[in-house]
Design a protein around this motif. Structure first.
Motif, short mmCIF file in Angstrom:
data_model
loop_
_atom_site.label_atom_id
_atom_site.label_comp_id
_atom_site.label_asym_id
_atom_site.label_seq_id
_atom_site.Cartn_x
_atom_site.Cartn_y
_atom_site.Cartn_z
N TYR A 104 8.55 -2.52 -2.77
CA TYR A 104 9.02 -1.25 -3.31
C TYR A 104 8.51 -0.13 -2.42
O TYR A 104 7.42 -0.20 -1.86
CB TYR A 104 8.47 -1.09 -4.74
N CYS A 105 9.32 0.91 -2.28
CA CYS A 105 8.92 1.97 -1.36
C CYS A 105 9.42 3.33 -1.85
O CYS A 105 10.58 3.46 -2.25
CB CYS A 105 9.52 1.63 0.01
N GLU A 106 8.53 4.30 -1.86
CA GLU A 106 8.95 5.68 -2.14
C GLU A 106 8.78 6.46 -0.87
O GLU A 106 7.75 6.35 -0.19
CB GLU A 106 8.02 6.29 -3.19
N ARG A 107 9.77 7.29 -0.53
CA ARG A 107 9.71 8.00 0.75
C ARG A 107 9.66 9.50 0.52
O ARG A 107 10.34 10.03 -0.33
CB ARG A 107 10.94 7.68 1.58
N LYS A 108 8.82 10.14 1.32
CA LYS A 108 8.80 11.60 1.28
C LYS A 108 9.07 12.06 2.69
O LYS A 108 8.55 11.48 3.64
CB LYS A 108 7.42 12.10 0.84
N LEU A 109 9.83 13.15 2.78
CA LEU A 109 10.06 13.68 4.13
C LEU A 109 8.75 14.22 4.67
O LEU A 109 7.91 14.69 3.90
CB LEU A 109 11.11 14.78 4.08
N PRO A 110 8.57 14.19 5.97
CA PRO A 110 7.32 14.73 6.52
C PRO A 110 7.19 16.21 6.18
O PRO A 110 8.19 16.94 6.17
CB PRO A 110 7.46 14.50 8.01
N SER A 111 5.98 16.63 5.91
CA SER A 111 5.81 18.02 5.48
C SER A 111 5.07 18.88 6.51
O SER A 111 5.25 20.09 6.54
CB SER A 111 5.08 18.06 4.14
N THR A 112 4.28 18.26 7.37
CA THR A 112 3.56 19.09 8.35
C THR A 112 4.40 19.19 9.63
O THR A 112 5.21 18.30 9.92
CB THR A 112 2.22 18.44 8.73
N ALA A 113 4.21 20.29 10.35
CA ALA A 113 4.99 20.52 11.57
C ALA A 113 4.86 19.33 12.52
O ALA A 113 5.86 18.85 13.08
CB ALA A 113 4.53 21.80 12.26
N GLU A 114 3.66 18.79 12.65
CA GLU A 114 3.44 17.70 13.58
C GLU A 114 4.24 16.45 13.19
O GLU A 114 4.90 15.82 14.02
CB GLU A 114 1.93 17.39 13.65
N ASN A 115 4.20 16.13 11.89
CA ASN A 115 4.94 14.95 11.45
C ASN A 115 6.45 15.17 11.51
O ASN A 115 7.21 14.23 11.77
CB ASN A 115 4.52 14.53 10.04
N ILE A 116 6.89 16.43 11.29
CA ILE A 116 8.33 16.72 11.39
C ILE A 116 8.76 16.53 12.85
O ILE A 116 9.82 15.96 13.14
CB ILE A 116 8.65 18.14 10.90
N ARG A 117 7.92 16.98 13.77
CA ARG A 117 8.25 16.82 15.19
C ARG A 117 8.40 15.33 15.53
O ARG A 117 9.34 14.90 16.16
CB ARG A 117 7.15 17.48 16.06
#
Ligand SMILES: Nc1ncnc2c1ncn2[C@@H]1O[C@H](COP(=O)(O)OP(=O)(O)OP(=O)(O)O)[C@@H](O)[C@H]1O
Length: 739
Positions: A74-87
């Motif tokens: 099972y997996c829940e996903r969240k979009l990256p929230s910090t600038a570094e992870n978004i990059r």
């Protein structure tokens, strides 16, 4: 050996790197950076990108080569929230047209807000150097697509619906998927997405879809009929389906009939009347059975018996082959040459192959193009070896293709028929109605058909009673060979097989010849004996190779004498663990280099090479040997009867050890020596046709290990698998109509 029970665990972290992704089934291998460590996570989680935050539930598994991995269910996903992870997320190529340097430029401007901007105010991207108006629109479209799929995956994962269903739904309905699903969660159960009914039920309950809603009742009926096809029924009597559905769905008779009649009107279900009883079909099975019956009718109408005298031709064939055909064999040859369609049946040693050889040879002498097919690769190989003519599997002959919804279709059909004037199909007992329908559709109208099989063998894995129905339908010429030829009579395998099929006890007292019974009344000693026969005694006494020549065939999968435990024990005896030997693991087995394995599903994607020729597809029942395991490349190399196959480890669960196989899987194959343990167990699996099928797999030597009483019980248990189908009746209607 049982796997110890494992606890469900949770991990949360940011995806550092995706190592592997399979687009077909959504299987992914990634490195997840949690607060404490970096973990390797595997599972069918759908496409995930670097930089995403995940919450996964699952368990640790120990892979002999890959080490400890977290297998997520099972997996829940969240979009990256910090600038570094978004990059990081954008740099990984998530959105086509955005590479690492553009990702950096965008994130430098919008920081933590980047994804928010891309989704809701994409026009702002125009301010970034290198993004034109056109590119901005392209990115906006791509972002909308990707975010809708993500949102859909996240939405469905709340109901524990795996990502692959979200991916399939998205392929169908695109950005409208959520609206379609919320309007009718049961739409997910259709063949294009294939979600199990029970999973759609969970979603439907949360959407407060009424229990008596039309969508639910229709999906429920389709589900029950589909489930029954897995037990071999192409249809169900209405008087069974109605109470079953009312009970299963918790609905009243009135609701049932209202929806049932509507489904008939919409051609979502079909009904066939057989005497006083109505039988209910899913469309594809109704179409298959009625097409087969109609097509046979046409073949028979257009191929009235010829009065040409074939006797002289057969005489010549006899001279050439130095053989005297017995009268039924001659009749079979004449029928095959003079009629559009015939069935040739008979037990072992009754001369089917010899007769078939004459039929093919005489057709070829008439200059006719003959094609020979069998339902499995091993059956095709067997008939090729026996007749000397090339045979192909039916799938290979029809040339498998996939449509835009990735559903299996065939290149050859009414529009592009097979180039042949005669088609011979061997091992017809294994062919199901859906495949036979496709085969008939791919034949030119004037093509002659010779169907060969032993109707006492187990019926096909797929639904239907095809061979029996064709024989019992009464309108097709059937020649049933009965005489056991002298050569064959000397074999106790053959004579005992005939005794078994007649319901007589086999002769278990033989101490020589090719059929032996060794009594063991407890499972453990019986298992030990099976191992010693395979490892020591048969190789020593007869020179058999334990892997290539000897096959253990068992009725059951579970228990000490079931296929799973026998495989584990035989592997330890024949191919034990060695320090330097590569291994890989599934829930059931640990595989090693040198192991004998069997493919358990049709896989049309796998490539192979044989003698410079390339091909695709490894099919259910194909047996091979593992030559190499390469963990770094996630690949094994397997030799399937000379086809050298790079085998992706992410589909390893399609493989099983094959030192021991079930009787069902052994159908259509023959082995030099067969060992069958029969002691006790599940009554449903111990019946006459199963024993008959197992015994007739042996070419030179057969050894029964276990209890005489149980063997005799099997012989007297004439439980024929009762399968609902109307094909026989459809054919009989034709017979009556033509009288
Ligand atoms: N007319 C014949 N005269 C003499 N021998 C024959 C004749 N027909 C078949 N045989 C022999 O009988 C044996 C069994 O024949 P064949 O292999 O054709 O039977 P089959 O029904 O195909 O058997 P199986 O299903 O076990 O493969 C063979 O040794 C074959 O050579």
């Amino acid at each position: 050996m049982q796997e110890p029970e494992k606890r469900m665990l949770r991990l949360e972290g940011v995806v550092d790197k995706v190592l592997f992704f399979n687009e077909q089934n959504g299987y992914i291998v990634l490195e997840l950076e949690t607060d404490q460590s970096i973990e390797t996570v595997v599972g069918e989680l759908g496409e995930i990108e670097d930089g995403e935050t995940l919450l996964v539930e699952g368990e640790y598994i120990t892979h002999s080569k890959f080490g400890t991995q977290f297998k997520a269910s099972y997996c829940e996903r969240k979009l990256p929230s910090t600038a570094e992870n978004i990059r990081k997320y954008l740099s990984s190529g998530t959105i086509s047209g955005i590479g690492p340097s553009l990702a950096k430029r965008i994130v430098d401007v919008f920081g933590d807000e980047t994804l928010e901007v891309m989704e809701h105010q994409p026009e702002k991207l125009r301010t970034i150097k290198g993004i034109s108006e056109k590119k901005c629109q392209e990115i906006a479209r791509e972002v909308q697509k990707i975010f809708s799929l993500r949102t859909l995956m996240i939405y469905l994962s709340q109901y524990h619906i795996p990502a692959r269903y979200a991916m399939k739904a998205f392929q169908q309905w695109g950005v409208n998927s959520r609206d379609v699903i919320d309007g009718n969660p049961y739409a997910l159960c259709g063949e294009l997405v294939g979600l199990p009914f029970q999973k759609a039920e969970v979603l439907a309950r949360s959407l407060r879809i009424a229990l008596d809603s039309d969508q639910r009742i229709l999906a429920g009926l389709q589900y029950l009929l589909t489930e029954n096809t897995f037990s071999g029924h192409t249809c169900l009597p209405l008087d069974k389906l109605q109470p079953l559905s009312c009970k299963y769905l918790g609905i009243g008779e009135q609701d049932f009939y209202a929806n049932y009649n509507q489904a008939l009107e919409n051609q979502q279900l079909y009904e066939y009347k057989k005497g006083e009883r109505e039988f209910v079909y899913l469309p594809e099975y109704y179409i298959a059975e009625s097409y087969i019956a109609d097509r046979i009718k046409v073949i028979l109408e257009f191929s009235a018996p010829e009065d040409y005298d074939y006797e002289a031709l057969i005489d010549l064939e006899e001279q050439e082959k130095q053989i005297k055909y017995e009268s039924l064999q001659r009749k079979a040859i004449t029928t095959a040459l003079s009629r559009g369609l015939m069935v040739l049946t008979g037990g072992p040693g009754t001369g089917k192959t010899t007769t078939l050889n004459a039929i093919i040879s005489l057709y070829e002498k008439q200059g006719k193009k003959v094609l020979i097919a069998a339902p499995t690769g091993r059956a095709a190989k067997r008939i090729s070896d026996l007749t000397g003519y090339e045979a192909k599997t039916i799938h290979r002959l029809l040339e498998v293709q996939f449509d835009s919804n990735e559903r299996l279709t065939f290149k050859h059909n009414e529009k592009d028929p097979l180039d042949c004037e005669v088609l011979v199909v061997d091992e017809m007992s294994m062919v199901d109605v859906l495949l036979f329908e496709h085969l008939l559709r791919a034949l030119k109208l004037h093509c002659r058909i010779v169907l060969v099989g032993d109707s006492d063998q187990l019926p096909s894995v797929g639904a239907g009673n095809l061979l029996r129905d064709l024989i019992d339908g009464g309108c097709i010429p059937v020649i049933a060979l009965q005489e056991i030829f002298r050569q064959a009579q000397q074999s106790c395998i053959v004579t005992n097989a005939h005794r078994i099929v007649r319901g007589e006890d086999p002769d278990l007292m033989q101490k020589q010849n090719d059929f032996f019974f060794l009594q063991r009344l407890k499972p453990e000693p019986a298992c030990e004996l099976v191992i010693s026969l395979c490892r020591d005694r048969l190789p020593k006494a007869y020179g058999f190779d334990p892997l290539n020549d000897i096959q253990v065939i068992a009725p059951a999968r579970k228990g000490t004498l079931g296929v799973i435990a026998l495989n584990q024990a035989l592997q330890e005896a024949l191919n034990p663990k060695k320090k330097s030997m590569a291994e890989c693991k599934t829930a059931l087995y640990t595989f090693r280099v040198g192991d004998k394995v069997m493919q358990t599903r049709n896989n049309y994607d796998i490539l192979w090479k044989k003698d410079g020729e390339q091909g695709t597809g490894i099919f259910n029942g194909d047996i091979g040997r593992i030559l190499e395991i390469n963990r770094a490349q996630m690949m094994a190399t397997i030799d399937f009867d000379g086809r050298i196959t790079p085998y992706p480890l992410d589909v390893l669960d399609q493989l099983e050890l094959a030192y021991a196989i079930t009787v069902h899987k052994s159908q259509g194959s023959e082995f030099e020596a067969v060992v069958i343990p029969i002691l006790g167990g599940f009554e449903k699996l111990y019946y006459r046709n199963l024993l008959y099928t197992a015994v007739t797999r042996a070419k030179k030597l057969l050894i029964l290990v276990g209890s005489r009483k149980k063997i005799e019980e099997m012989v007297h248990n004439n439980r024929r698998t009762n399968r609902y189908s109307c094909l026989r009746h459809m054919l009989m209607q034709h017979e009556q109509g033509s009288n």
